[in-house]
Design an enzyme around this catalytic site. Structure first.
Site, PDB file in Angstrom:
ATOM      1  N   ASP A 131      -1.885  -3.364   2.450  1.00  9.72           N
ATOM      2  CA  ASP A 131      -1.455  -2.268   1.958  1.00  9.72           C
ATOM      3  C   ASP A 131      -0.899  -2.536   0.501  1.00  9.72           C
ATOM      4  O   ASP A 131      -0.710  -3.762   0.364  1.00  9.72           O
ATOM      5  CB  ASP A 131      -0.338  -1.232   2.816  1.00  9.72           C
ATOM      6  CG  ASP A 131      -0.264  -0.006   2.486  1.00  9.72           C
ATOM      7  OD1 ASP A 131      -0.864   0.585   1.179  1.00  9.72           O
ATOM      8  OD2 ASP A 131       0.220   0.857   3.180  1.00  9.72           O
ATOM      9  N   TRP A 132      -0.949  -1.689  -0.200  1.00  6.95           N
ATOM     10  CA  TRP A 132      -0.424  -1.847  -1.840  1.00  6.95           C
ATOM     11  C   TRP A 132       1.015  -2.430  -1.909  1.00  6.95           C
ATOM     12  O   TRP A 132       1.880  -1.970  -1.647  1.00  6.95           O
ATOM     13  CB  TRP A 132      -0.639  -0.783  -2.552  1.00  6.95           C
ATOM     14  CG  TRP A 132      -2.158  -0.512  -3.146  1.00  6.95           C
ATOM     15  CD1 TRP A 132      -2.205  -0.182  -4.400  1.00  6.95           C
ATOM     16  CD2 TRP A 132      -3.384  -0.718  -2.706  1.00  6.95           C
ATOM     17  NE1 TRP A 132      -3.760  -0.356  -4.738  1.00  6.95           N
ATOM     18  CE2 TRP A 132      -4.287  -0.767  -3.391  1.00  6.95           C
ATOM     19  CE3 TRP A 132      -3.647  -1.083  -1.333  1.00  6.95           C
ATOM     20  CZ2 TRP A 132      -5.709  -0.468  -3.129  1.00  6.95           C
ATOM     21  CZ3 TRP A 132      -5.058  -1.335  -1.040  1.00  6.95           C
ATOM     22  CH2 TRP A 132      -6.025  -0.882  -2.019  1.00  6.95           C
TER      23      TRP A 132
END
Length: 651
Positions: free
Chosen positions: A304-305
């Site tokens: 995930d970012w």
């Protein structure tokens, strides 16, 4: 995913690798061949080429730095304080899809293109306006949220949504969609519950598999997320989920297992949180032993970012791509490969996984894209899916359907400003949305004009006065429900044939719902009671439409109206879809995909949701949303939702 620039900055500021960022940025100004929107335009004849040469030869021809570049995203083009800039060479490469969430690096000399990843649990999320094209706006279909789709219990319907959605993504040049969301509804207050299907892993797994199979049939990939046990927004980047192996496997992994085995998605996105003390993106047990060795997953895993803290541990664990990426991460991988901390075999394994997916991508295959998807078909599919998934919770004495000849007194803010979906990465830039009043008019109903005027005037004024969102992509504060005086209600009861009250609840990424959002507030409760009494006094019916993003309390007020329709957040055609059901054009056939408890105190995780900050002197983060070291203990074990209520006979 996190798509807020200031939030990116704070995440980076807290990242352990960032301390070396300035030197690493200079070090990583690696020359890459020119490319056109991510497509390779030059490749020497004497080098192996991806797709033409054996994959082993392509990997052998890559430098260590090129391998590291392939495993770290290209980062952001914007010049934002706290975020290291892209390398000058990367900055010259235009985005294939402006506003997409991320890109991988191209290695043009070996025929390796950049691929594009886009947000989109409920629709392709890209920039609607582009600097180089002021003549048009780029829209996408806003489909119903996952919780509504799951209420259909219809895999064929969800698969059809996937096909339409996938075609739209392909026409915009997207290679991989960052969806579907597959975490469970552990607690009704979970901020992103609208993005997820259900409290039940079996239903979630089969719904996700149907969506993935439909979407990927169009030649575009998916990334089921967030793997795993990411069931709250509270301090999510520093939250340790303490959960037993039985609970983890029977609930929080089971849906992913079903989707991986039934649909074979191209990629999987790891979660922000830690599980029993280990970051999800740095867990060999989760990403290698379970996902690959036990389930047979063959694609690549991405973070995930800004998820995780150690890029070397991530790659070693089986997390192949680090998103959105910044140069210091690439430098860390290069250094680890050169000093032996990360073996060449580990590096090559991840590179091979990424390249196999790159070869499947529309960009590599040279698929032409129009940037003009068939939004008309998208809207029709969204309308049908929404209407067929709605749940009729109550219908006394044949209150529904309502004859189209009737005049309707429409109460509730969201009757005139329907909430079509959630905020954050689940938001969509749709061309239009249909409010309930507009949908009812299009279905032939007459709306009480005086009441309509009062609400629309109130909404315009309230929107003008409310403060802006705290950050981009955050929703603006909700508008307080308008009070309606007794005289107006009594006049409406005399003149209209039926009353409809729409109950609205917003939801979104970045924060969980407040405890008091689970029940009706005083204004809503008073309005519903007053409307019900006035209309019943003259022998007329009252209908409640629930326009909510998460499970909301019903038991204390369900006796007041004659019918209750659960519409969830129904996408851009929501007003038409609700009108289709209220008029009888579509028979409501949805069934609950999550339990509605009688009271919040009956929720088995009520006492330990969303978690607590760990004791100690913690450095405050630059912005509170980054979070502090925290912990949540899944004390309820496997007893989530109906498992708890059925086992312990709790109504």
């Amino acid at each position: 995913m996190k798509c807020i620039v200031s939030l990116f900055a704070l995440a980076l500021l807290a990242h352990p690798v960032l301390a070396q960022a300035p030197a690493a940025t200079t070090q990583l100004q690696t020359t890459l061949a020119d490319s056109d929107n991510g497509r390779v335009v030059a490749s020497p004849d004497d080098l192996p080429q991806l797709g033409k040469s054996p994959l082993a030869d392509v990997i052998a021809a890559m430098t260590t730095r090129e391998k590291a570049l392939l495993l770290v995203g290209m980062g952001f083009r914007a010049n934002i304080p706290g975020i290291p800039p892209m390398s000058p060479e990367d900055a010259k490469i235009p985005e294939k899809v402006p506003g997409a969430a991320g890109r991988t690096h191209a290695i043009a000399r070996l025929g390796i293109p950049s691929i594009t990843l886009s947000d989109g649990p409920a629709g392709v999320r890209i920039d609607p306006v582009r600097d180089d094209d002021t003549t048009r706006t780029y829209h996408a279909t806003a489909f119903p949220v996952a919780t509504l789709l799951a209420s259909s219990w219809d895999t064929a319907l969800v698969g059809n949504v996937g096909v339409t959605f996938g075609r739209e993504a392909r026409e915009y040049g997207v290679d991989i969609l960052l969806a579907p969301g597959m975490n469970l509804h552990r607690n009704p207050l979970g901020g992103r519950n609208f993005e997820y299907y259900s409290e039940d892993p079996l239903l979630s797994g089969h719904m996700a598999a149907a969506f993935i199979n439909g979407f990927e049939s169009q030649g575009v990939g998916t990334a089921p997320k967030h793997f795993a046990a990411n069931n709250q927004e509270f301090n999510r980047m520093k939250l340790n989920t303490v959960v037993s192996e039985r609970t983890l496997r029977e609930l929080y992994l089971k849906g992913f297992e079903i989707a991986v085995k039934e649909a074979e998605p191209w990629t999987v996105m790891s979660a922000y949180n830690l599980i029993n003390g280990v970051h999800s993106s740095q867990s060999p047990e989760l990403l290698t032993t379970i996902l690959r060795d036990e389930w047979g997953f063959e694609g690549f895993v991405m973070t995930d970012w800004f998820g995780g803290t150690d890029p070397v541990e991530q790659v070693a664990a089986g997390n192949d791509v680090i998103m959105p990426g910044f140069p210091a991460l690439t430098a860390a991988l290069v250094a680890a490969a050169e000093n032996g901390t990360l073996s060449q075999e580990q590096l090559d394994t991840s590179v091979e996984r990424v390249l196999r997916i790159v070869m499947q991508s529309p960009t590599f295959r040279g698929v032409e894209y129009s940037e003009e998807p068939d939004l008309g078909t998208g809207a029709a599919v969204a309308r049908r899916a929404a209407a067929e998934s709605m749940v009729l919770l109550k219908n006394d004495d044949g209150t529904l359907p309502i004859a189209s000849s009737h005049t309707i007194a429409l109460f509730g803010n969201t009757s005139y400003d329907l909430i079509i979906g959630g905020s954050g990465s689940g938001d969509v830039n749709e061309a239009y949305s249909v409010s309930l009043d507009a949908g009812l008019k299009q279905a032939g109903f007459t709306i009480d004009s005086e009441l309509e005027k009062r609400y629309t005037t109130y909404m315009v004024d309230a929107k003008a006065k409310r403060p802006p969102p705290p950050m981009p992509f955050f929703p603006p504060p909700p508008i307080a429900e308008m009070s309606v005086d007794a005289e107006t209600i009594e006049r409406a009861a005399r003149n209209a044939d039926v009353a409809i009250f729409t109950l609205g609840r917003r939801s979104g990424e970045f924060e969980d719902r407040a405890r008091d959002e689970f029940e009706l507030n005083d204004v809503e409760r008073s309005l519903l009671n007053d409307v019900s009494e006035a209309f019943h006094a003259v022998g007329k019916k009252v209908v409640v439409v629930m326009n909510v993003g998460g499970v909301t309390e019903v038991a204390s007020w369900r006796n007041a109206p004659d019918a209750i329709l659960l519409a969830w957040q129904p996408g851009q055609e929501g007003g038409n879809a609700i009108a289709d059901v209220l008029s009888g054009r579509v028979n409501p056939s949805g069934k609950l995909a999550s339990t509605f408890p009688t009271a919040y105190t009956d929720v088995p995780s009520a006492e330990n949701f969303p978690g607590k900050v760990l004791p100690g002197d913690h450095e405050p983060p630059p912005i509170a949303l980054m979070g502090l070291p925290s912990e949540v203990i899944y004390e309820e074990g496997i007893y989530v939702g109906y498992r708890y209520h059925n086992t312990f006979d709790v109504k």
